[in-house]
Design an enzyme around this catalytic site. Structure first.
Site, mmCIF file in Angstrom:
data_model
loop_
_atom_site.group_PDB
_atom_site.id
_atom_site.type_symbol
_atom_site.label_atom_id
_atom_site.label_comp_id
_atom_site.label_asym_id
_atom_site.label_seq_id
_atom_site.Cartn_x
_atom_site.Cartn_y
_atom_site.Cartn_z
ATOM 1 C CB SER A 33 -0.866 0.013 1.258
ATOM 2 O OG SER A 33 -0.052 -0.070 2.409
ATOM 3 C CB CYS A 34 1.637 4.126 -1.423
ATOM 4 S SG CYS A 34 3.302 3.456 -1.580
ATOM 5 C CG ASP A 35 -2.467 5.198 2.506
ATOM 6 O OD1 ASP A 35 -3.620 5.126 2.076
ATOM 7 O OD2 ASP A 35 -1.875 4.236 3.034
#
Length: 423
Positions: free
Chosen positions: A10-12
């Site tokens: 994931s990345c945000d």
């Protein structure tokens, strides 16, 4: 199949603009979530003038260089040329995220999304200019190649969040096709999925024709990029991203009108939402928060951890000035026979840990082994971070003027101070 690794990743990325920010500034933040043992380094590259005909070697492709490149500070996986996130001397910030769409991913080597992050920063003096750089290069060279330092390819397409002192842009891609949304106020986040619906500000000239030719869109009614180009059956990693996206959006809503750098640091440290990742396969390898004041007389301040897990790391400030002091403690070693550059690639491994990473790793082990000592160390690190934040808030408030030499040494001094607590 390449790109369909079942391990969570994931990345945000987040951005807030007035009136959601506490001061007249744009605030940018990102968690770079990467394979668990990958090392992220911080590099400063000064502005440069290049000669006609010069080339630049990106991770896999060599492309034409431009006449002038801007000074940049980058947080990047140590094995590649590009960056997960970074900023340039003009107050432009860019971060990317992986997505899978109806356009197939290819294992052929092209530009990585991380290469496009760096190219946008080196060549764009505003968020819009950086977006134009990225889309032109995407259309010309395409995106592709493995995004992980392992023999089994891991391939994805990219979304980007770009910001400067006045506005932000979300750029989402599917192969060489793209759509972009301009953000002029409020806040926005992206999390490993297509999120631009009908509010498209700019797009690839052939985007809608491509959708019609593939039978993804009838041509009737409003066109939604996310609806048309998203996979009907999402991979597990993108399904999981939906919950993170909703949680991030809710955290932004809760703090609307009062968002500061500290707010974004807290959001990036939030483990309950999954925004701060610490799993067996992937973890948050590096984090960044930037404050971009709307007043051009005030400097932009960029905070980087250079270490994994922001909940147990220190955000350290960096300001663009002349004669930046090198910080070798956050630079990974280089290798003459680097397996990322040898063909076939990734057939062996090397130890890319930089000095701060090694000492921080030992500190994390202490925190897990001796809870009492670990808590004391964590509090000391928080106090160190608070000192840096207070100094930068005074600088941004215009109440204190730091000498240029002090700012040139700022990131080095903060890294040195942190390392002392690990000995």
């Amino acid at each position: 199949m390449a790109g369909w690794d079942p391990a969570p990743s994931s990345c945000d990325c987040f951005v807030a603009l007035p009136p959601h920010t506490a001061t007249p500034a744009v605030i940018f933040g990102k968690n770079a979530d990467r394979p668990r043992h990958e090392v992220q380094e911080i590099i400063y590259v000064p502005a440069a003038i290049h000669q006609p005909g010069d080339k630049v070697q990106c991770t896999y492709l060599e492309i034409e260089q431009v006449e002038r490149t801007h000074a940049v500070v980058l947080s990047r996986p140590a094995w590649l040329w590009g960056a997960e996130m970074g900023a340039n001397e003009h107050g432009v910030c860019v971060g990317n995220e992986g997505v899978w769409t109806r356009e197939p991913v290819g294992e052929d080597e092209a530009l990585l999304g991380m290469d496009l992050v760096r190219l946008g920063l080196e060549r764009g003096s505003s968020a819009r200019e950086a977006l134009e750089v990225i889309t032109a290069l995407l259309e010309r060279y395409g995106q592709g190649g493995s995004c992980k330092e392992e023999p089994v390819p891991f391939v994805y397409h990219n979304t980007f969040l770009l910001a400067d002192r006045t506005e932000a842009w979300v750029l989402e891609t599917a192969g060489r096709y793209w759509a972009a949304q301009q953000i002029r106020e409020g806040s926005r986040n992206i999390s490993n999925q297509l999120s631009i619906g009908r509010e498209i500000t700019a797009e690839h000239a052939g985007l809608r024709q491509r959708a019609r030719s593939q039978g993804w869109w009838s041509g009737d009614g409003e066109f939604s990029f996310a609806e048309v180009f998203s996979l009907p059956h999402q991979p597990a990693r993108m399904e999981a991203a939906k919950a993170r996206y909703r949680a991030g959006k809710e955290l932004l809503r809760q703090h609307a009108g009062h968002i500061t750098a500290e707010t974004f640091m807290a959001i990036l440290r939030d483990k309950d939402s999954g925004i701060c990742v610490d799993s067996e396969g992937f973890r948050t390898a590096g984090s960044m928060v930037s404050v971009l004041p709307q007043d051009p007389a005030l400097p932009c301040v960029h905070f980087f951890t250079a270490t994994p897990d922001p909940s147990r790391s220190v955000f350290k400030p960096f300001v663009f000035v002349a004669d930046i002091k090198p910080v070798p403690q956050v630079r990974s070693p280089t290798f003459r026979d680097d397996p990322a550059k040898q063909m076939p690639r990734f057939q062996s491994t090397v130890d890319r840990r930089h000095e701060l990473y090694r000492r921080h790793q030992a500190a994390l082990e202490l925190m897990e082994r001796d809870q009492e000592r670990g808590q004391k160390l964590l509090q000391t690190l928080r106090d160190l971070e608070k000192q840096g934040l207070e100094g930068m808030n005074a600088l941004l408030g215009g109440t204190v003027a730091h000498p240029q030499e002090e700012l040139a040494d700022l990131f080095f001094d903060c890294v040195e101070a942190e390392m002392k607590f690990y000995t």
